[in-house]
Enzyme design. Sequence first.
Site, PDB file in Angstrom:
ATOM      1  N   CYS A  61      34.871 -77.693 -40.988  1.00 45.62           N
ATOM      2  CA  CYS A  61      33.627 -77.015 -40.651  1.00 45.62           C
ATOM      3  C   CYS A  61      33.846 -75.513 -40.863  1.00 45.62           C
ATOM      4  CB  CYS A  61      33.171 -77.337 -39.222  1.00 45.62           C
ATOM      5  SG  CYS A  61      34.334 -76.871 -37.922  1.00 45.62           S
ATOM      6  N   TRP A  62      33.158 -74.680 -40.124  1.00 39.32           N
ATOM      7  CA  TRP A  62      33.231 -73.240 -40.389  1.00 39.32           C
ATOM      8  C   TRP A  62      34.592 -72.663 -40.016  1.00 39.32           C
ATOM      9  CZ3 TRP A  62      32.439 -68.587 -37.156  1.00 39.32           C
ATOM     10  CH2 TRP A  62      32.269 -67.437 -37.935  1.00 39.32           C
TER      11      TRP A  62
END
Length: 350
Positions: free
Chosen positions: A96-97
């Site tokens: 993810c980020w």
Amino acid sequence: MRRIALTSVADVFTLPFDEVIDVRSPSEYAEDHLPGAINLPCLNDEERARVGTVYVQQSKFLARRMGAAMVARNVARGLETVLADKPADYRPLVYCWRGGQRSGSVALILGQIGWQVGVIEGGWKSWRRLVQTALYETPVAHRLVVLDGNTGTAKTAILTKVAEMGGQVLDLEGLARHRGSLFGLAPGDVQPTQKGFESALAVALARLDPTRPVLVEAESNRIGVLRLPPSLWSAMREAPRIEVAAPIDARARWLTRAYADVTADPAELHARIASLAPYQPRETIAAWHALADEGAFEPLAAALMTEHYDPRYAKTKLRQGTPAARVFASDTLDDAAIEDLARQIAAMLG
């Protein structure tokens, strides 16, 4: 769940996983992602905004409960569609980020199925740091050779042929999805974001053997709306330069072939001509529009080169100071001529 720390851009070539899954929102994925990653968002853009609003305005608990329900539904949808045919020994790598809750939640569910799941330590942010280090903090180690020549000398086609013959090439226009100049963007196409371009560029450079020469087409420090990293631009300016030369009629014929997608759309063609108005007298622009209306595409191409592109190209920084190390001349630019030019250049590169 296995945590994977990326230490260089080249690590993505040897990851011991079957597939890389980006679980960020579609807009985050569209801006940039790891090469080859698929997007299975655990929260879409609207859901992410809703959870964020609740997190800030109400409570962390409510936001996490709401987010968990959304994630569960979205992962279930992915399991019933994209991941439905994956075998028992499937090995997905998730990120993810920043390698936090989103990737951790998805990895937990996938791991309970029995799959050997990995999570990228630091998420996309760790990848972005590696790209920035490779492009902005590390000198270019490759032995570049710049392929130069006036507009219409089929440089991109020659570059492609050299690659087919086993030569190393760096196709900047291909990575940027732009053919250079105001006529360079294919109708209906869009360029990648700057971050997406930089990821693709870093990967392309990492695939090249630094002990062998790399042919790269002469460019300005911008391709369309995208900027070349200063280290690469500097290396191109210092690299030996070879040049393709052909007469104006051959170049005009080549451009008419290469830009057939633009000339096939009269409105698009007139819009491209109109975009040159800040650089040319009104009478010149009117004459070009008239040629376009007549379907006189080769005369139009010749006029554009002699009156606009050639004078501007002669002033590019890559051309100033040192002459070309070698000039490859051809009277024509048909398929046979391009093949012959590429063969000569490939032989020179060794």
